[in-house]
Design a protein around this motif. Structure first.
Motif, short mmCIF file in Angstrom:
data_model
loop_
_atom_site.label_atom_id
_atom_site.label_comp_id
_atom_site.label_asym_id
_atom_site.label_seq_id
_atom_site.Cartn_x
_atom_site.Cartn_y
_atom_site.Cartn_z
N ALA A 132 0.86 -1.18 0.00
CA ALA A 132 0.00 0.00 0.00
C ALA A 132 0.89 1.22 0.00
CB ALA A 132 -0.92 0.00 1.21
N GLU A 133 0.50 2.19 -0.80
CA GLU A 133 1.31 3.40 -0.94
C GLU A 133 0.55 4.61 -0.43
OE1 GLU A 133 2.09 3.77 -5.08
OE2 GLU A 133 3.48 2.07 -5.13
N MET A 134 1.31 5.63 -0.09
CA MET A 134 0.73 6.87 0.39
C MET A 134 1.45 7.98 -0.37
SD MET A 134 0.07 7.32 4.41
CE MET A 134 1.76 7.10 4.85
N ARG A 135 0.73 8.73 -1.14
CA ARG A 135 1.36 9.84 -1.88
C ARG A 135 0.60 11.10 -1.51
NH1 ARG A 135 -0.27 6.75 -7.06
NH2 ARG A 135 1.00 4.88 -6.90
N MET A 136 1.33 12.05 -0.99
CA MET A 136 0.67 13.27 -0.52
C MET A 136 0.98 14.41 -1.47
SD MET A 136 1.07 14.86 3.26
CE MET A 136 0.59 13.55 4.33
N TYR A 137 0.01 15.23 -1.73
CA TYR A 137 0.25 16.39 -2.59
C TYR A 137 -0.78 17.47 -2.27
CZ TYR A 137 -3.38 13.85 -5.08
OH TYR A 137 -4.51 13.17 -5.39
N PRO A 138 -0.41 18.75 -2.51
CA PRO A 138 -1.40 19.81 -2.31
C PRO A 138 -2.43 19.76 -3.44
CG PRO A 138 0.71 20.72 -3.02
CD PRO A 138 0.88 19.24 -2.97
N GLN A 139 -3.27 20.77 -3.57
CA GLN A 139 -4.33 20.75 -4.58
C GLN A 139 -3.77 20.42 -5.97
OE1 GLN A 139 -7.36 20.75 -3.79
NE2 GLN A 139 -7.71 22.00 -1.99
N ASP A 140 -2.56 20.89 -6.24
CA ASP A 140 -1.94 20.63 -7.54
C ASP A 140 -1.24 19.26 -7.49
OD1 ASP A 140 -0.54 20.50 -9.84
OD2 ASP A 140 0.63 22.34 -9.52
N ARG A 141 -1.75 18.34 -8.26
CA ARG A 141 -1.33 16.96 -8.21
C ARG A 141 0.14 16.75 -8.62
NH1 ARG A 141 -4.33 11.75 -8.29
NH2 ARG A 141 -6.27 12.60 -7.54
N SER A 142 0.68 17.67 -9.43
CA SER A 142 2.04 17.46 -9.92
C SER A 142 3.08 17.75 -8.84
CB SER A 142 2.28 18.35 -11.14
OG SER A 142 2.15 19.70 -10.75
N LYS A 143 2.67 18.47 -7.80
CA LYS A 143 3.64 18.82 -6.76
C LYS A 143 3.56 17.85 -5.60
CE LYS A 143 3.67 23.72 -7.85
NZ LYS A 143 2.56 24.65 -7.97
N ARG A 144 4.02 16.65 -5.83
CA ARG A 144 3.96 15.65 -4.78
C ARG A 144 4.95 16.00 -3.68
NH1 ARG A 144 4.84 9.58 -6.43
NH2 ARG A 144 7.00 9.90 -5.80
N THR A 145 4.47 15.97 -2.44
CA THR A 145 5.35 16.38 -1.35
C THR A 145 5.88 15.21 -0.55
OG1 THR A 145 3.41 16.68 0.02
CG2 THR A 145 4.30 18.65 -1.05
N MET A 146 5.27 14.07 -0.65
CA MET A 146 5.70 12.97 0.20
C MET A 146 5.30 11.64 -0.41
SD MET A 146 4.75 10.65 2.79
CE MET A 146 3.06 11.07 2.96
N PHE A 147 6.12 10.65 -0.23
CA PHE A 147 5.77 9.31 -0.63
C PHE A 147 6.17 8.34 0.48
CE2 PHE A 147 6.87 5.15 -2.21
CZ PHE A 147 5.77 4.84 -2.99
N ALA A 148 5.31 7.39 0.77
CA ALA A 148 5.66 6.37 1.77
C ALA A 148 4.90 5.09 1.46
CB ALA A 148 5.30 6.87 3.17
#
Ligand SMILES: [Cu+2]
Length: 661
Positions: free
Chosen positions: A333-349
């Motif tokens: 299972a993955e967790m990808r965090m991003y603000p409203q703009d999907r291209s600016k991913r801030t975190m992956f775990a």
């Protein structure tokens, strides 16, 4: 003659077969088993409703309660224990959900029109399919016998439920030839948001589900056959009002191939071997919730390969069933965090860092007829459980140096004695068994629990949970009255539960802290149920059910999700082709709640339901029409196990039509 009986047995039409006394002796293993199965086999319908979901059907069992996160995919609790503590299988096959938030118990991947029955076993008696604490729930698929007089059978069901505008269409058909049989089913359900007892719409409670299945068997010899089966299930746009996100898409493919051999004489009577493969994918979506400023994609995948091989043995008055279970599962299972703009991913775990679980175990159940009136059941299992975490660095953040691999030995033992004296029957039994932590409990990383609002961290070094169990039952039955009381008590060492960690900060802005899965010294659980029925007149029948449970940890603190005193009473009246039924059910106030685990006191509630149905024949086709209402008085309520106290459905008028051909 015996040969013929065996053939008929093979054909599975034993319920209708005429068997003489002598033959019963020699065949009693297999027969007993099948008789029992016939006896417990209920139609997948409840007293109130003929077209039910799998969840609604399970809810009619006195051993099952549910955690509900919305209108779809309820999490079944067996003996008031969560799904980690029970084995859930489809025809003995292990399938594991792909959601870290338990949106997809495997009961959500079948449909009522591809099941024939659900087999529930309590405690260690359920160890046949692998190690367990609470017991086992096996969903049995439809499988048409060879050589029926009527070659084609089928049913079509349709219906509409007014509260959530649920519309469903379900069809199934089967063909029975002398050499070839096939079962097929297809169904589609679509529901909109439901409304609670205050007529307020519960947002994000809609769902769409498509399910289809196909099974085919071919007779390879007089006493042998091969069978292939597949289920395909898709759920789309499923709202989870109690969670901060919804389900965008969930898909499951469940397949198997089996070979079955019967033996005319000798020790081994039936040998049945199956290999299976299933894969589940799950994509959550939180962009439907405007309150979320930061979005998180949390997809999950679960793939399982397995083997289940079982043999039925018979020697004099001892009959045995031996089963080998082996499977390997990979959960990611993955967790990808991003603000409203999907291209600016801030975190992956990785919330499940690609965890492999391999299990191999041998189980045996024996049944010894001591006399005509008494029987001893005993058995056990020995399993080997192996875990491997690919991205172990995620586990090291909270458990530095935790091993990447972990092996466990999981033993289980149980015994029970049954006695029948005239119209009374009694039983006593005991059990002992281990279970391994689940993927989330062992390897989960920041799995947000919206119930207590903590992020949960797994611990790879958790000890096995060890259960000691005693159970007893007493019953009375005559032509008019039946009454049965059942109790069980579990003492569970190293009880796994989340405890607040002082280190670590929450990842999600909604969460209030971090909890780690920890072993308590022990916890205890007590379950009691009382079932009664009374045939008042030929046309009028009464049924009643009461349950009580209590769960505490070693400090005498309450465990979460323990059902308060509950009751159900129903009246059923029939005259010719008319049936009328009414029921009242409810829970008392939840006094023994657990604030530590996010619970508050839940008030008592009472629900009144009615339904009416009429059957008629057009030529040989039986058609049944039903209309009814659940929660007739439109009571506003939520139960002790409604995640986040989301209110349950208000008044719901339902209609359905079933055509059997
Ligand atoms: Cu999910």
């Amino acid at each position: 003659m015996r040969y013929l009986t065996l053939l008929m047995l093979f054909c599975g039409i034993i319920a209708n077969a005429q068997i003489t006394e002598n033959e019963t002796d020699t065949l009693s293993t297999v027969l007993d088993e099948i008789k029992v199965e016939v006896a417990v086999k209920k139609k997948i319908a409840t007293d109130m409703k003929m077209a039910v979901s799998v969840d609604e059907f399970l809810a009619s069992s006195d051993q099952i309660s549910f955690i509900k996160r919305g209108a779809y995919a309820w999490e079944p609790l067996l003996n008031n224990m969560s799904t980690e503590r029970s084995t859930l299988t489809i025809d003995g096959m292990h399938v594991f959900g792909a959601c870290t938030d338990k949106m997809d118990p495997i009961t959500s991947y079948v449909e009522s029109n591809n099941l024939s029955s659900i087999d529930i076993k309590s405690g260690q008696e359920g160890s046949m399919h692998g190690s367990t604490v609470a017991g086992s729930i096996d969903l049995k698929r439809k499988s048409t016998p060879f050589g029926l007089d009527k070659k084609w059978n089928g049913a079509y069901q349709s219906g509409f439920e007014f509260n959530n505008k649920q519309f469903f269409n379900m069809g199934n058909a089967s063909y029975s030839g002398t050499k070839f049989v096939a079962d097929a089913s297809i169904s589609y359900r679509k529901a909109e948001n439901y409304s609670d007892g205050n007529n307020t719409e519960v947002k994000h409670s809609q769902y769409k589900k498509f399910n289809t299945s196909l099974g085919m068997a071919y007779k390879t010899g007089e006493l042998s056959s091969v069978r292939v089966d597949a289920i395909f299930d898709v759920a789309k746009d499923v709202g989870f009002p109690a969670l901060p996100m919804d389900l965008w898409l969930s898909r499951a493919l469940i397949t198997s191939a089996a070979y079955k051999q019967l033996f005319e004489n000798g020790l081994v009577r039936v040998w049945d071997t199956k290999i299976y493969f299933n894969t589940v994918e799950h994509y959550m979506d939180d962009t439907t919730r405007p309150e979320n400023l930061v979005h998180m994609d949390m997809p999950g995948w679960s793939t399982t390969y397995g083997l289940v091989s079982k043999a039925n043995l018979q020697k004099n008055n001892l009959s045995s069933e031996i089963q080998l279970n082996a499977y390997t599962n990979e959960s990611v299972a993955e967790m990808r965090m991003y603000p409203q703009d999907r291209s600016k991913r801030t975190m992956f775990a990785y919330s499940w860092p690609e965890v492999t679980t391999a299990y191999a175990g041998l189980s045996i159940n024996n049944s010894l007829d001591i006399s005509e009136r008494s029987r001893l059941n005993f058995g056990g299992s020995l399993g080997y459980n192996y875990n491997h975490s690919k991205y172990v660095e995620f586990n090291w953040i909270f458990h530095p140096g935790a091993p990447q691999e972990k092996s466990r030995i999981l033993p289980s033992l149980h015994a029970g004695y049954q006695l029948t004296i005239a119209q009374f029957d009694f039983s006593v039994g005991g059990g002992y068994g281990h279970r391994a932590p689940s993927v989330s409990e062992g390897y989960g990383y920041y799995i947000y629990n919206s119930f207590d609002r903590y992020d949960y961290i797994g611990n790879p070094d958790l000890k096995n949970e060890i259960s000691y169990e005693v159970n007893a039952s007493a019953g009375f039955k005559n032509e008019k009255i039946s009454i049965q009381a059942k109790v069980n008590y579990f003492h569970i060492d190293n009880y796994i539960i989340g405890k607040i960690l002082s280190l670590g900060s929450p990842m999600n802005y909604q969460s209030v802290g971090v909890k780690g899965y920890t072993s308590l010294d022990y916890a205890t659980l007590f379950n009691f149920s009382l079932n009664a029925s009374y045939q008042i007149t030929d046309h009028l029948h009464w049924k009643g059910l009461a349950t009580y449970a209590r769960g505490m940890d070693y400090n005498q603190n309450n465990l979460p999700f323990i059902r308060p005193f509950s009751y159900q009473t129903s009246l059923h009246y029939h005259y010719k082709d008319f049936h009328f039924q009414t029921s009242v059910n409810g829970d008392f106030t939840q006094l023994n709640y657990s604030p530590e685990y996010g619970e508050d006191e839940t008030s008592a509630y009472t629900i009144w339901n009615i339904s009416f149905d009429y059957s008629f024949y057009i030529k040989k086709v039986k058609t049944t029409f039903q209309i009814g209402a659940e929660n007739l008085l439109n009571e506003y309520y939520s139960t002790y196990a409604d995640w986040g106290n989301i209110p349950r459905m208000g008044r719901n008028i339902f209609t359905s039509l079933k055509i059997n051909f």
